[in-house]
Design an enzyme around this catalytic site. Structure first.
Site, PDB file in Angstrom:
ATOM      1  CB  ALA A 291       9.198  -2.650   4.345  1.00 24.40           C
TER       2      ALA A 291
ATOM      3  CG  ASP B 187       8.998 -10.520   9.380  1.00 28.71           C
ATOM      4  OD1 ASP B 187       9.549  -9.410   9.161  1.00 28.71           O
ATOM      5  OD2 ASP B 187       8.748 -10.945  10.519  1.00 28.71           O
TER       6      ASP B 187
ATOM      7  CG  ASP C  49       3.805  -5.324   2.724  1.00 21.19           C
ATOM      8  OD1 ASP C  49       4.044  -5.470   3.939  1.00 21.19           O
ATOM      9  OD2 ASP C  49       3.468  -4.239   2.219  1.00 21.19           O
TER      10      ASP C  49
ATOM     11  NE  ARG D  11      -2.341  -1.196   3.475  1.00 22.00           N
ATOM     12  CZ  ARG D  11      -2.280  -2.425   3.985  1.00 22.00           C
ATOM     13  NH1 ARG D  11      -1.238  -2.773   4.711  1.00 22.00           N
ATOM     14  NH2 ARG D  11      -3.252  -3.287   3.791  1.00 22.00           N
ATOM     15  N   GLY D  12       0.186   2.386  -0.101  1.00 23.56           N
ATOM     16  CA  GLY D  12       0.812   3.709   0.048  1.00 23.56           C
ATOM     17  C   GLY D  12       1.951   3.938  -0.929  1.00 23.56           C
TER      18      GLY D  12
ATOM     19  CE1 TYR E 219       9.490   5.964  10.054  1.00 22.36           C
ATOM     20  CE2 TYR E 219       9.772   8.345  10.031  1.00 22.36           C
ATOM     21  CZ  TYR E 219       9.450   7.180   9.373  1.00 22.36           C
ATOM     22  OH  TYR E 219       9.102   7.226   8.062  1.00 22.36           O
TER      23      TYR E 219
ATOM     24  CE  LYS F  92      12.031   5.474   7.511  1.00 25.26           C
ATOM     25  NZ  LYS F  92      12.036   4.457   6.437  1.00 25.26           N
TER      26      LYS F  92
ATOM     27  CB  THR G 236       0.251   8.197   2.781  1.00 24.47           C
ATOM     28  OG1 THR G 236       0.583   8.644   4.094  1.00 24.47           O
ATOM     29  CG2 THR G 236       1.406   8.484   1.849  1.00 24.47           C
TER      30      THR G 236
END
Lengths: 461, 324, 431
Positions: free
Chosen positions: A303, A275, A252, A231-232, A367, A371, A402
């Site tokens: 992902a 995974d 995914d 998705r997205g 996060y 990143k 999104t």
């Protein structure tokens, strides 16, 4: 014979509509907006296959050898290339070449010529500055002049109107502007593919890179893995890579399999439920690519997960899961892939970073760490990739419309949308275009960098 | 069961009647019930010698279809299935039986008679819409542990037969229905009999064979069978009408169970015989556990029981004709 | 291993199913067509079959509304497969999926087709309801009526009792007994104990849970309607818990009743598909070749008057099939026996070990043999996964084929029983 395309269910994700942008682009909305001094986001020119690179003339400024090379290149692409322009004409783009500046005073002549034509730049027009890498200059005056071009470009980005952007092309010291990587970058920046990229610099460091036979299908015959493809942004990347000619392996987690299958079917690719944090994830990707396609050219590490909490409330599982999925999985998979024969012919890796990783974000220590870590990984991996004539880059999206951002509180979302030079959020397709460009052979001269797709967001500018 | 079919005797006193309507017979019987009910002492008079005979137009296709809808089995297409099932032949003869029992000379009251068993010799096949003659007579009035029992012999004859003295080949079907009139006694006989039907109490827990089928009788099973058979005996029709006759609820018709027992097992060419003995009544609605046991030599034993109470509802046996 | 007269092999390329979900729960709003379409979509996505014109797609559903007469074809048209791919529906009760796959394999072996998808779907939640025969009769009469008066007259006969819808029959039409009641009789005859059955049920849950945990189903299952895993699975079940349940079948056996809700398969919704092809088909499209579909055998029992068990037909099929190939159970690396009930598997295995049964019913000289329990249903089975009737064959074939992949020459055995006293067995060989 009847030609019929395979039926597939529409897999498009629901997208929050930017009603504000729609409103201010009506006549009434325009008047109200002007009266209130509201930002006026313009509809952006985006790439569609077969679209002209530029509708109107492109002005090449600067009397350097680079300018000459670039003018020749643009002519070969069939553009209306000018070295001078009349007062009334609308410009699709301006390429301002500063590749020979050695002192701050060297900028002025080209800058003033740029100033003369600034108002003539068409909606969604392009200003592209060309400069030499400041890091390559030891002389203070030379480096100062080069850095000055950066400042000039960023500010120009903020002055652009109606969807026009300003970006820079940074050439490595000894590189000729005729290098294929320069052509690739220029073409990307001129085109609608870079619609939401502004105030950014794309470096070309090597003579690597191959220009495609068909600029609409730069990935023809190549095999690309996209993680988080259900998705997205991941789904948009899969679609864009497919449009550009790649065969897509959509990856995914098993739990997202239904949406993943829909994306795989839409792009005529294969679904691989996996995974990515599993120890054998790299092996399974290789096995699948080998068995089904016999090759692997591109890996997109898209992902990622968020588990937001202020650091004071951070627990082990929130921290470790984000680091494991967003960073460690990529490191492990890259190690495995780069050790294989299958992924050794000009391999390209693109990782999704985030502006949070650049500027930081409250509640996102985990996060942002992951990143920023991705950016570090990309920079450090570049030499190994280059030894295989490959590249590795990161793309840092800003505010993108999104499902995730649709869940933000309305005011925060509105503010986040407008906090950039284009006064609007980007679309997943904008990120996907940049990813697809960096994954293309034409981007072979660009590696180890993180490119922001943020409409020149104020945050982390 | 014997290996040969029993002979059809010559009847001296035979009265020919029109095929009666069961509804009318039951109505008259109900009206009579109050009047004669039990005669003072509860003792029973002798059986009349007179037999009854009536002509029947046979089973219509509407009846066979209704039968099939209720009991199942293959369609009566005239090719693969053309021969009437035994239970349906019984239905054809039943009004004559009832007429015999409803007659004033018949010593037992029709209302409240309990059907104990049925033994049938289905000698020859009978087709759909085949005109027939039916002869019914009563015999063998005897004691039962709980009262008095009697056999009603019904013979289904060819259209052209002489009902008073049918030729062997004119007898298509012979059924012996045994009925019990509770609480009555025969004169000159001790109270407790020892005949085969009276040796064991109804529905006692018994050793049961492994189940091979399960039959469902809905609350409307009595009405459904009535629609096929025309037998509107109130004891089968509804709980209300059954209660009026002293039963706690409506019970399934015995021949309905017999029909289910025989369905799919009777040969088209006939020549078979069967017997069913009814024990604990099947109170509607009901789920009946059933076992079919192959006893060899063309014999099948079928037992039906209440799975929860382990009480037997019926047991029966089918003997197929010998081949070769 | 080749069957006599087969010009070429039929190869199992892979499979896809949706997670099996307990009836009337997660998939309550989904139709059988939705489910089969989703399972096919996942298969197409896994093997890049978009736009592919396959030789045939076959399958079916046990519970099927008449409007779905072309269920498989209609499902196919909702997928990215080339719409010129022919499809047909198959019906063999719980053996529907196996029969579809087996006969497609035969067509491939004969060279009639190069590629095929077989499978099945079932939904208790989407089961068709029908009106009573009486109401149907009245409605049909009203439909045939020529005047409004006739129509009204017909319709006036409708009574409230007519309006109750009837669920499709789950009982054997010729005996009126449910499958569980039949099995209770067979289990009792074979002396199958409650403990044996509970142990088998527990093993099913444990094996299935372990398979899920190690990602075995990552490339066999695609989620559907937010269900990512078989939701009947109870990994934390214990023998003690199972022992507390009351019998639900064979209750008339009193103390000797052994069949509970836990050692009987729950009613389940689901769909499963298997992709088959010739070796050339697989090679030309760079598709994996997990196993060869070697052979299959159909059989039936004389169950109506109880001469044989309703669910014992696979004993007969196995005897013929193994004899044909000169095999014994010792030759099989893995054994998959569909558990309509735990006692079904146990009774079948006891029967194969019973010399007298094998002589009298299977026409063998002696016992067919013993099945090593460590090879039985190693990745979970119907008791844990559930049993959406027609979908079970696809589940078993795909899982067993994956099990056998990378073990060339190793054999797998499949047994599936079905309503109507029928059954199918099959042999797969690893590649």
């Amino acid at each position: 014979m009847i030609q019929r395309s395979p039926q597939s269910r529409p897999a498009a994700q629901p997208r929050p509509t930017d009603t504000y942008t729609a409103l201010v682009n009506t006549e009434l909305g325009r008047r109200i907006g002007r009266a209130l001094g509201l930002p006026r986001p313009a509809p952006l020119r985006r790439h569609t296959p077969g679209a002209a690179l530029a509708d109107g003339p492109v002005l090449v400024l600067g009397e350097t050898s680079g300018a000459e090379d670039i003018a020749q290149l643009l002519l070969r692409w069939g553009l209306d290339v000018r070295r001078h322009i009349g007062d009334e004409e609308r410009l699709s783009g301006v390429v301002a070449c500063f590749d020979a500046v050695s002192a701050p005073g060297d900028l002025q002549e080209t800058v003033l010529r740029l100033a003369d034509v600034q108002r003539q730049i068409a909606p969604s027009g392009r200003v592209i500055t060309v400069l030499r890498d400041p890091q390559d200059a030891r002389d203070p005056s030379v480096r100062a002049a080069r850095r000055a071009v950066e400042g000039l470009t960023r500010s120009l980005g903020r002055e652009m109107r109606a969807g026009a952007t300003a970006n820079g092309v940074v050439l490595q010291e000894s590189l000729d502007a005729a290098a294929p990587g320069v052509a690739g970058v220029l073409r990307f920046l001129l085109s609608g593919r870079s619609a939401f990229v502004s105030g950014q610099f794309l470096s070309v460091d090597s003579v690597n890179g191959t220009l495609p036979e068909d600029w609409d299908r730069p990935l023809a015959g190549q095999v690309a893995v996209v993680t988080g493809a259900a998705r997205g942004i991941g789904a948009a990347i899969a679609r864009t890579l497919r449009r550009d000619g790649a065969q897509v392996i959509a990856v995914d987690v098993p739990a997202a399999g239904e949406a993943l299958a829909a994306v795989a079917n839409e792009v005529g690719g294969t679904a691989l439920q996996l995974d990515i944090t599993a120890e054998d994830a790299g092996d399974r990707i290789l096995e699948h690519a080998e068995q089904r396609h016999g090759r692997l050219d591109v890996v997109i590490h898209n992902a990622g997960i968020t588990r937001d909490k202020l650091l004071a409330h951070m627990d082990a599982s929130r921290w470790s899961s984000v680091i494991a999925v967003n960073l460690e999985a990529q490191l492990r998979i890259n190690r495995r892939l780069l050790a294989s024969e299958l992924f050794s012919h000009a391999p390209r890796i693109v990782s999704l970073a985030s502006t949070s990783g650049i500027a930081g974000n409250r509640g996102q220590t985990n996060y942002a760490a992951s990143k920023a870590g991705v950016m570090g990984m990309v920079a450090a991996s570049a030499p190994e990739l280059e030894s295989r004539h490959g590249t590795i880059n990161a793309v840092a999206p800003g505010f993108i419309e999104t499902e995730m951002t649709a869940k933000m509180p309305m005011v925060a979302r509105e503010v986040a949308r407008r906090l950039n030079s284009l006064s609007q959020g980007g679309l997943p397709e904008d990120v996907a275009e940049t990813v697809a460009f960096l994954a293309s052979p034409a981007a072979g001269g660009t590696s180890g960098m993180t490119l922001r797709v943020c409409g020149q967001n104020l945050i982390g500018a | 069961m014997s290996e040969t079919f029993s002979p059809a005797p010559v009847v001296a006193d035979l009265r020919r009647i029109e095929m009666p309507s069961l509804a009318g017979l039951y109505a008259r019987a109900a009206a009579d019930a109050a009047g004669r009910a039990v005669r003072g002492s509860g003792e029973v008079g002798a059986l009349p010698d007179q037999a009854l005979a009536a002509r029947s137009a046979g089973a219509t296709t509407a009846t066979t279809e209704a039968y099939r809808r209720l009991v199942g089995g293959e369609a009566f297409d005239g090719v693969h299935r053309w021969s009437l099932p035994s239970a349906l032949v019984h239905v054809l003869g039943f009004p004559v039986q009832v007429a015999l029992m409803a007659d004033r000379r018949f010593p037992l009251p029709l209302m409240g008679l309990v059907h104990l068993s049925n033994a049938v010799e289905h000698r020859r096949p009978i087709g759909v819409e085949q005109p027939l003659q039916i002869r019914a007579r009563a015999e063998n009035l005897r004691e039962h542990r709980r009262g008095v029992q009697v056999d009603i012999v019904t013979e289904v004859l060819r259209e052209q037969a002489d009902p008073a003295a049918p030729a062997e080949q004119d007898v298509l079907w012979t059924g012996t229905s045994t009925y019990l009139a509770r609480g009555l006694r025969l004169p000159d006989e001790p109270a407790a009999g020892s005949s085969e039907e009276s040796g064991r109490r109804d529905g006692d827990a018994v050793a049961l064979p492994p189940r091979t089928a399960s039959w469902r009788f809905g609350a409307d099973a009595g009405r459904s069978w009535a629609a096929v058979s025309g037998d509107c005996n109130p004891i089968h029709l509804s709980a209300l009408t059954a209660k009026a006759l002293g039963m706690p609820s409506a019970i399934a018709h015995g021949m309905h169970a017999a029909a289910k027992m025989l369905e799919g097992r009777e040969p088209q060419e006939a020549g078979h015989r069967w017997r069913i003995t009814f024990e604990a009544p099947i109170r509607l609605p009901a789920q009946v556990a059933v076992a079919a046991e192959d006893l060899g030599a063309g014999r099948t034993r079928i037992t039906g029981w209440d799975a929860r109470r382990r009480r037997r509802h019926f047991h029966g046996e089918l003997q197929l004709p010998e081949h070769d | 291993m080749h069957t006599v007269d087969a010009p070429r092999d039929a190869v199992i390329i892979g499979g896809n199913r949706i997670p099996f979900a307990r009836a009337h729960k997660a998939y309550a709003g989904a139709s059988t067509q939705d489910m089969l379409t989703s399972a096919l979509n996942g298969l197409v996505a896994r093997f890049a079959l978009q736009g592919e014109q396959l030789g045939a797609v076959a399958g079916g559903a046990v519970l099927k509304h008449p409007k779905n007469f072309n269920l498989v074809r209609e499902s196919l048209l909702g997928t990215p497969l080339d719409p010129r791919t022919p499809a047909h529906d198959v019906q063999m009760a719980c053996a529907t999926g196996m029969e579809a796959i087996g006969s497609l394999a035969d067509k491939i072996r004969l060279g009639r087709i190069d590629s095929a998808v077989g499978g099945g779907v079932d939904s208790i939640s989407d089961a068709p309801l029908v009106v009573s025969d009486a109401l149907r009769g009245i409605l049909m009469e009203a439909n045939r009526a020529k005047t409004a008066g006739q129509r009204l007259k017909a319709l006036a006969r409708i009574r409230p009792g007519h309006l109750a819808p009837q669920a499709p029959g789950v009982d054997e039409p010729r005996t009126g007994m449910s499958m569980g009641e039949h099995m209770a009789v067979t289990a009792h005859q074979w002396g199958i104990t409650r403990t044996e059955q509970d142990e088998l049920a527990l093993a099913s849950h444990q094996n299935l849970a372990a398979a899920w945990d190690r990602g075995f189903f990552d490339d066999l299952v695609t989620p559907f309607r937010r269900v990512a895993k078989d939701d009947n699975l109870r990994p934390d079940s214990t023998l003690e818990k199972l022992a507390t349940l009351s019998p639900v079948f064979g209750r008339d056996l009193g103390e000797e009743a052994t069949m509970t809700a836990a050692n009987s398969t729950a009613l389940t919704d689901g769909a499963a598909t298997v992709l088959l092809g010739s070796e050339e088909f697989a090679e030309s499209r760079d598709l994996p070749q997990l196993a060869t579909f070697v052979d299959h055998e159909l059989a039936a029992t004389d169950f109506v008057d109880g001469a044989e068990g309703l669910l014992m037909a696979p004993t007969r099929a196995a005897a013929r099939m193994l004899t044909r190939h000169g095999l014994t159970f010792d030759d099989f690396e893995y054994v998959e026996i569909h558990e309509a009930f735990a006692s079904t598997v146990l009774a079948q295995m006891k029967a194969w070990e019973d010399a007298e049964y094998c002589r009298e019913h299977l026409g063998l000289d002696g016992a067919l043999g013993r099945i090593d329990r460590s090879r039985l249903n190693v990745d979970g089975s119907s008791l844990a996964a559930g049993h959406p009737f027609a979908a079970t064959g696809g589940r078993i074939v795909a899982s067993l084929a994956k099990r056998l992949h990378g073990k060339p020459g190793k054999l797998g055995f499949i047994s599936v029983c079905a309503a109507g006293g029928q059954g199918i067995t099959a042999i797969l060989e690893g590649r």
